[in-house]
Design a protein around this motif. Sequence first.
Motif, mmCIF file in Angstrom:
data_model
loop_
_atom_site.group_PDB
_atom_site.id
_atom_site.type_symbol
_atom_site.label_atom_id
_atom_site.label_comp_id
_atom_site.label_asym_id
_atom_site.label_seq_id
_atom_site.Cartn_x
_atom_site.Cartn_y
_atom_site.Cartn_z
ATOM 1 N N LYS A 41 25.325 68.256 41.481
ATOM 2 C CA LYS A 41 24.570 68.735 42.634
ATOM 3 C C LYS A 41 25.402 68.460 43.880
ATOM 4 O O LYS A 41 26.193 67.520 43.922
ATOM 5 C CB LYS A 41 23.198 68.082 42.718
ATOM 6 C CG LYS A 41 23.204 66.591 42.901
ATOM 7 C CD LYS A 41 21.797 66.028 42.900
ATOM 8 C CE LYS A 41 21.840 64.518 42.971
ATOM 9 N NZ LYS A 41 20.517 63.923 42.945
ATOM 10 N N ILE A 42 25.233 69.291 44.875
ATOM 11 C CA ILE A 42 25.995 69.144 46.119
ATOM 12 C C ILE A 42 25.049 68.643 47.194
ATOM 13 O O ILE A 42 23.975 69.208 47.404
ATOM 14 C CB ILE A 42 26.651 70.473 46.517
ATOM 15 C CG1 ILE A 42 27.627 70.909 45.412
ATOM 16 C CG2 ILE A 42 27.381 70.336 47.853
ATOM 17 C CD1 ILE A 42 28.227 72.268 45.607
ATOM 18 N N ILE A 43 25.464 67.555 47.826
ATOM 19 C CA ILE A 43 24.661 66.969 48.902
ATOM 20 C C ILE A 43 25.526 66.819 50.147
ATOM 21 O O ILE A 43 26.752 66.924 50.083
ATOM 22 C CB ILE A 43 24.087 65.584 48.504
ATOM 23 C CG1 ILE A 43 25.216 64.549 48.334
ATOM 24 C CG2 ILE A 43 23.225 65.683 47.255
ATOM 25 C CD1 ILE A 43 24.742 63.114 48.324
ATOM 26 N N CYS A 50 29.505 66.893 49.302
ATOM 27 C CA CYS A 50 29.832 65.967 48.233
ATOM 28 C C CYS A 50 29.215 66.441 46.920
ATOM 29 O O CYS A 50 28.007 66.654 46.843
ATOM 30 C CB CYS A 50 29.299 64.599 48.611
ATOM 31 S SG CYS A 50 29.428 63.388 47.313
ATOM 32 N N GLY A 51 30.039 66.611 45.891
ATOM 33 C CA GLY A 51 29.545 66.918 44.554
ATOM 34 C C GLY A 51 29.211 65.617 43.850
ATOM 35 O O GLY A 51 30.060 64.731 43.729
ATOM 36 N N PHE A 76 34.500 66.216 48.373
ATOM 37 C CA PHE A 76 34.865 65.173 47.426
ATOM 38 C C PHE A 76 33.796 65.067 46.344
ATOM 39 O O PHE A 76 32.710 65.609 46.468
ATOM 40 C CB PHE A 76 35.124 63.823 48.095
ATOM 41 C CG PHE A 76 33.928 63.140 48.689
ATOM 42 C CD1 PHE A 76 33.221 62.181 47.967
ATOM 43 C CD2 PHE A 76 33.510 63.412 49.977
ATOM 44 C CE1 PHE A 76 32.128 61.536 48.517
ATOM 45 C CE2 PHE A 76 32.429 62.773 50.549
ATOM 46 C CZ PHE A 76 31.730 61.828 49.811
ATOM 47 N N ILE A 77 34.157 64.383 45.269
ATOM 48 C CA ILE A 77 33.302 64.224 44.091
ATOM 49 C C ILE A 77 32.927 62.756 43.957
ATOM 50 O O ILE A 77 33.770 61.880 44.154
ATOM 51 C CB ILE A 77 34.063 64.655 42.816
ATOM 52 C CG1 ILE A 77 34.381 66.132 42.822
ATOM 53 C CG2 ILE A 77 33.318 64.258 41.555
ATOM 54 C CD1 ILE A 77 33.265 67.020 42.398
#
Length: 135
Positions: A41-43, A50-51, A76-77
């Motif tokens: 999910k991307i936040i 941020c993944g 970034f992850i």
Amino acid sequence: YSNKIKSGFVSFGFTEEELEIVETRKKEINDYIDYCEQQMKIIDYNGYKCGVLTCDKYFTEVGNALCDRNPDSIDFIVLVGRRCSFRTRKDIDVSAIAQTYGGGGHKRASGCDVSEALLNDFNVDSYVLKKANKW
């Protein structure tokens, strides 16, 4: 893959069986990367995209592949498993983020222990985390 590799002054080859093992492992890793990408999910994290995903193995491979596959949608992850790993391909110092949670590392690859603060800040459900570590 070539079945000949040079290491320093020594050249050696793989047997067909060894090459099959390498290909099987590559497929296993790629299948796991695909699985992780589906549940990412991307936040927003302090203005960064941020993944966030749960991950319990192949942190480097998963983090790098997902950064490469999604250069426009993530900065970034964050891979959360038994530990937490931060990965980026951009000019972002993820070690500074890791330090916020008591960790450290390199500018583009760092990590820390999982904490309640980290789980809250990155919206990771602890139930989902426990389930993901059984994949």
